[in-house]
Design a protein around this motif. Sequence first.
Motif, short mmCIF file in Angstrom:
data_model
loop_
_atom_site.label_atom_id
_atom_site.label_comp_id
_atom_site.label_asym_id
_atom_site.label_seq_id
_atom_site.Cartn_x
_atom_site.Cartn_y
_atom_site.Cartn_z
N SER A 256 0.83 -1.20 0.00
CA SER A 256 0.00 0.00 0.00
C SER A 256 0.87 1.26 0.00
O SER A 256 0.63 2.20 -0.76
CB SER A 256 -0.92 0.00 1.22
OG SER A 256 -1.68 1.20 1.27
N ARG A 259 2.60 1.55 -3.42
CA ARG A 259 1.68 2.02 -4.46
C ARG A 259 1.45 3.52 -4.33
O ARG A 259 1.46 4.25 -5.32
CB ARG A 259 0.36 1.26 -4.36
CG ARG A 259 0.45 -0.19 -4.80
CD ARG A 259 -0.80 -0.97 -4.41
NE ARG A 259 -2.00 -0.41 -5.02
CZ ARG A 259 -3.23 -0.88 -4.78
NH1 ARG A 259 -3.40 -1.88 -3.94
NH2 ARG A 259 -4.26 -0.36 -5.38
N ASP A 260 1.26 4.00 -3.11
CA ASP A 260 1.04 5.44 -2.91
C ASP A 260 2.24 6.24 -3.39
O ASP A 260 2.09 7.29 -4.03
CB ASP A 260 0.79 5.73 -1.43
CG ASP A 260 -0.57 5.24 -0.95
OD1 ASP A 260 -1.43 4.94 -1.80
OD2 ASP A 260 -0.77 5.16 0.28
N GLY A 292 -0.71 -4.21 -6.33
CA GLY A 292 0.34 -4.53 -5.38
C GLY A 292 1.52 -5.27 -5.95
O GLY A 292 2.55 -5.41 -5.28
#
Length: 321
Positions: A256, A259-260, A292
């Motif tokens: 997460s 990805r951000d 992911g």
Amino acid sequence: MNSMVAIWEVGDSESGNPQHVVGLPAASHGWEADWNRFGPWRPGEFPGSGNTSLPCVSAQTKSRGGPVLVCGPCTSTFDVAWNLMGQNLLPVWGAVLALSQNSGRGQLRRPWHSPPGNVYAALRLPGVPANATQQSEIPPDMLPLLVGVAAAEVLEELEVSVQVKWPNDLLLTESKIGGILIEVRGPREGGVDVVVGLGLNLVHAPPQEMLRGPEALPGASLAGVLADTGPLSMWLALHQGIRRVLESFSAMWDDSSARDRIEHRLAWLGREVELRDGPFDKTRGIVLGIDGLGALRLHVQGSEQIFRSGSVYPVTGQGAE
């Protein structure tokens, strides 16, 4: 701990064997500046990955990326890195930086325009253990994206705004200034070996006729943006930034967070693009981000679809390489 920079010219186009060091300051204005900036240069030994070393002319730097071996004209920094690794002469986080390449390669082993003055580097990453799990390692398709993020963050510190184009390019105002490639060899006992290659157009950009047709994004360089930054100076900053980013995610993988960080710099996020995978497979959609594992997420005709290969072209304006 400061890092060594060593100079070792490579000229054998077949094997990358060492040859006499000649003409580094004359290679380009940037190399002349770096030669003077990092001197004095003294006889030394480049540390290998075991009890081996390579005679060289060296200097110490404040970079914490790892040792850097500068070579002269070669086929490809990948070729030199793999050759040295086969002789236990390139340690983990050690890098090869070339003056020029005559057989540089990019995605799908396409040729890469490589005159003196730009950054052409290959960096040995920690190998992937044979017992690694998907939860404990950075997914392979995330590696070029995270390296791109690291490069973009380093350039941002120099007040240059760069975007990461999926899956492995660097863009400046929608022109390509660099590319990233991952090569893996193995399996061997204990896992596989990984090398990342990075090319960055500091002063030269490939002419349009060398690109993949009229739809390709134009090439660009940082010549009018960064003044007095030589290839070695630039690579030392990139090397340190890449290591910092990859080590932080390797210590505790968080898809997460990754990805951000990538989507913050992802080219054409929220815009319509065309994804081409081969001459006939074309899909249009809105860029939603990545998943992911590093695949591209597109909104296509009312639903989300995942793509793991292909080239992205903006629907308006010129297409991407």
